[in-house]
Scaffold this active site. Sequence first.
Site, PDB file in Angstrom:
ATOM      1  N   ASP A  99       0.855  -1.178   0.000  1.00  0.00           N
ATOM      2  CA  ASP A  99       0.000   0.000   0.000  1.00  0.00           C
ATOM      3  C   ASP A  99       0.893   1.230   0.000  1.00  0.00           C
ATOM      4  O   ASP A  99       1.823   1.342   0.805  1.00  0.00           O
ATOM      5  CB  ASP A  99      -0.912  -0.022   1.246  1.00  0.00           C
ATOM      6  CG  ASP A  99      -2.306   0.472   0.952  1.00  0.00           C
ATOM      7  OD1 ASP A  99      -2.416   1.576   0.390  1.00  0.00           O
ATOM      8  OD2 ASP A  99      -3.275  -0.228   1.288  1.00  0.00           O
ATOM      9  N   ASP A 201      -3.129   4.726  -2.288  1.00  0.00           N
ATOM     10  CA  ASP A 201      -4.153   5.328  -1.452  1.00  0.00           C
ATOM     11  C   ASP A 201      -4.453   6.769  -1.908  1.00  0.00           C
ATOM     12  O   ASP A 201      -3.523   7.570  -2.039  1.00  0.00           O
ATOM     13  CB  ASP A 201      -3.613   5.345  -0.010  1.00  0.00           C
ATOM     14  CG  ASP A 201      -4.659   5.695   1.003  1.00  0.00           C
ATOM     15  OD1 ASP A 201      -5.588   4.902   1.189  1.00  0.00           O
ATOM     16  OD2 ASP A 201      -4.547   6.780   1.615  1.00  0.00           O
ATOM     17  N   GLU A 252      -6.383   4.461  -6.016  1.00  0.00           N
ATOM     18  CA  GLU A 252      -7.718   4.710  -5.473  1.00  0.00           C
ATOM     19  C   GLU A 252      -8.178   6.067  -6.015  1.00  0.00           C
ATOM     20  O   GLU A 252      -7.490   7.064  -5.824  1.00  0.00           O
ATOM     21  CB  GLU A 252      -7.644   4.730  -3.950  1.00  0.00           C
ATOM     22  CG  GLU A 252      -8.993   4.699  -3.291  1.00  0.00           C
ATOM     23  CD  GLU A 252      -8.905   4.943  -1.782  1.00  0.00           C
ATOM     24  OE1 GLU A 252      -9.787   4.500  -1.071  1.00  0.00           O
ATOM     25  OE2 GLU A 252      -7.950   5.604  -1.326  1.00  0.00           O
ATOM     26  N   HIS A 328     -11.098  -3.061   2.596  1.00  0.00           N
ATOM     27  CA  HIS A 328     -11.081  -2.714   4.022  1.00  0.00           C
ATOM     28  C   HIS A 328     -11.918  -1.477   4.342  1.00  0.00           C
ATOM     29  O   HIS A 328     -12.077  -1.137   5.515  1.00  0.00           O
ATOM     30  CB  HIS A 328      -9.623  -2.494   4.455  1.00  0.00           C
ATOM     31  CG  HIS A 328      -9.014  -1.317   3.769  1.00  0.00           C
ATOM     32  ND1 HIS A 328      -8.752  -1.295   2.413  1.00  0.00           N
ATOM     33  CD2 HIS A 328      -8.657  -0.103   4.226  1.00  0.00           C
ATOM     34  CE1 HIS A 328      -8.255  -0.122   2.085  1.00  0.00           C
ATOM     35  NE2 HIS A 328      -8.187   0.624   3.171  1.00  0.00           N
ATOM     36  N   ASP A 329     -12.408  -0.789   3.312  1.00  0.00           N
ATOM     37  CA  ASP A 329     -13.256   0.390   3.534  1.00  0.00           C
ATOM     38  C   ASP A 329     -14.725   0.098   3.235  1.00  0.00           C
ATOM     39  O   ASP A 329     -15.556   1.004   3.277  1.00  0.00           O
ATOM     40  CB  ASP A 329     -12.822   1.542   2.610  1.00  0.00           C
ATOM     41  CG  ASP A 329     -11.459   2.103   2.973  1.00  0.00           C
ATOM     42  OD1 ASP A 329     -11.077   2.019   4.154  1.00  0.00           O
ATOM     43  OD2 ASP A 329     -10.781   2.622   2.070  1.00  0.00           O
TER      44      ASP A 329
HETATM   45  C1  NOJ Z   1      -8.270   5.428   1.858  1.00  0.00           C
HETATM   46  C2  NOJ Z   1      -7.973   4.198   2.667  1.00  0.00           C
HETATM   47  O1  NOJ Z   1      -8.406   3.082   1.967  1.00  0.00           O
HETATM   48  C3  NOJ Z   1      -8.657   4.385   3.996  1.00  0.00           C
HETATM   49  O2  NOJ Z   1      -8.687   3.216   4.756  1.00  0.00           O
HETATM   50  C4  NOJ Z   1      -7.963   5.511   4.704  1.00  0.00           C
HETATM   51  O3  NOJ Z   1      -8.654   5.817   5.889  1.00  0.00           O
HETATM   52  C5  NOJ Z   1      -7.901   6.776   3.857  1.00  0.00           C
HETATM   53  N1  NOJ Z   1      -7.618   6.528   2.471  1.00  0.00           N
HETATM   54  C6  NOJ Z   1      -6.832   7.689   4.374  1.00  0.00           C
HETATM   55  O4  NOJ Z   1      -5.568   7.136   4.112  1.00  0.00           O
END
Ligand code: NOJ
Length: 554
Positions: A99, A201, A252, A328-329
């Site tokens: 990551d 990210d 992302e 994970h989100d």
């Molecule tokens: C996206 C990540 O996937 C998330 O888990 C994180 O809280 C935010 N970016 C900040 O890094």
Amino acid sequence: MSKNEWWKDAVIYQVYPKSFLDTNGDGIGDIKGIEQKIPYLKELGIDALWLSPVYLSPQIDNGYDIADYRQIDPMFGTNQDMFDLIETAHENKIRIIMDFVANHTSDQCLWFKESCKGGDNFFSDFYIWQDAKADGSAPNNWGSSFGGSAWEWNDSRQQYYLHYYAKEQPDLNWENPHVRQYIYDMMRFWKSKGVDGWRMDVVTSISKDWNFPDNTRPLTTSNQQNGPRMHEFIHEMNQEVLAPLDMMAVGESPAAKSYDAWELVSPKREELDMIFTFEHMHVDRKKGDVNGRWAHQPADIVQLKEILSSWQTELFGNGWNALYFENHDRARVISRWGNDQEYRYESATAFATILHGLQGTPFIFQGEEIGMTNASDFTLDDYKDIELHGNYQQYVEKAQTISAQDFLKAAGKVSRDHARTPMQWDDTINAGFTTGTPWLKTNSRYPEINVAADLSSDRSIFTYYQKLIQLRHEEKWLKEASYQLLLPKDPAIFAYLRKFENQNYLVLANLSDQAVDLPKEIQDYQVLKTFIHNYPKEISTKLAPYESYIVKVQ
Ligand code: NOJ
């Protein structure tokens, strides 16, 4: 400089290290735990692992707040453990993707500590510092994704710094060429250790509008994406590191739409290889509601089909899709959009069929392959996520735009913590994840839902995934074929046709818990071969709840 595009034939598995497997009893997963499960992952058949951050971090945002990019956090193990994992993975023909969190660091990063000293030291401009307004207030009305203002006052510098996320996650200043070189060097370091690629990210947030205009609505985040120099920075990174070192990059990209995605992923742009869109994940959100992700409503399947189809057609021949329902989100897809009770097997396999039949690289999130569900009994205190608690304060307590009850109801559907509960390996205490106290409560359904139980069941979701992955490896058409959505307005059936070398393939799922008649339009196809089917019965003119299949037709 063209890359070896291995990801086009690959299925990638995301590990959330904190919750995967704990080998030392401290309640937190570790790198040795991941290495121990390489045989499990090999058995599943995946080609690469993406690891959420394992670097040194105070864990304010579970590692997305990095204090040292070249150091593994002792809670996960040592640098040597990481090198060993890379070696073992490679021996098993599994690539490693790390990551890349470079929009921000932790406030405990040496760079930030030095930057706070002000003056004109080397790190002074590593972050985004601005003077207060005449009345002492923040430079503008930008909000943080985790609630409240995106600006934090710093006494020693007598200035505000910008943080799109927690105040402990200051945003880096990518305008500063030294910042970019520091990041590129970090990438070279991990390449030298064998890392094969990056999940980036919020990479589309790295460029800021230095005029700092107010947002239309105070404390919102509409300023955060696609800043003026974003493409330039990403292209530079591609030319300096990604292309010469042959590293894969999936970014992302929360704001990307199918029609502009090519600007990031078209090979001729030399930026990224794939992006994660958020568009399809918002089909259960009330549009424009002030409560953001907590304004939950039942998923609109017609919209889901429309969005996924637009990405398929827009990027065909012009880029490559990253395919996912979970990470994970994101909460568990079967609890959000499917049926995690009586049709748990059927809905897990139906969503998997739809995703893996598309063109692109499928991503599986840990536990998705055994149909893990949301934790249905979490109280406010059980949730640990900083986003949830920050948003609770902002919307429930301060703005009072949503009641505590409605917020918690939405959290039960969409909280990020549902993905982060410990991996359920077996029915022993804590689901076999740890002998200690898990950092986040184990899902109470673990005695029923776990790897061991799934593998010994004649309706194994793991086995279904194994077969899907095998198909991705064996059937060239899955990679190459064109895409055509069928029955666009049908509220339950997601069906599409893929065509390759004069052959037609049909991917279909009934995404509802009702039996439905197969519409005439589909009945006209004659099935020549069945690749996969989630019911042990013949394909007929009736679709059972969540019935799904991939077939060759004429
Ligand atoms: C996206 C990540 O996937 C998330 O888990 C994180 O809280 C935010 N970016 C900040 O890094």
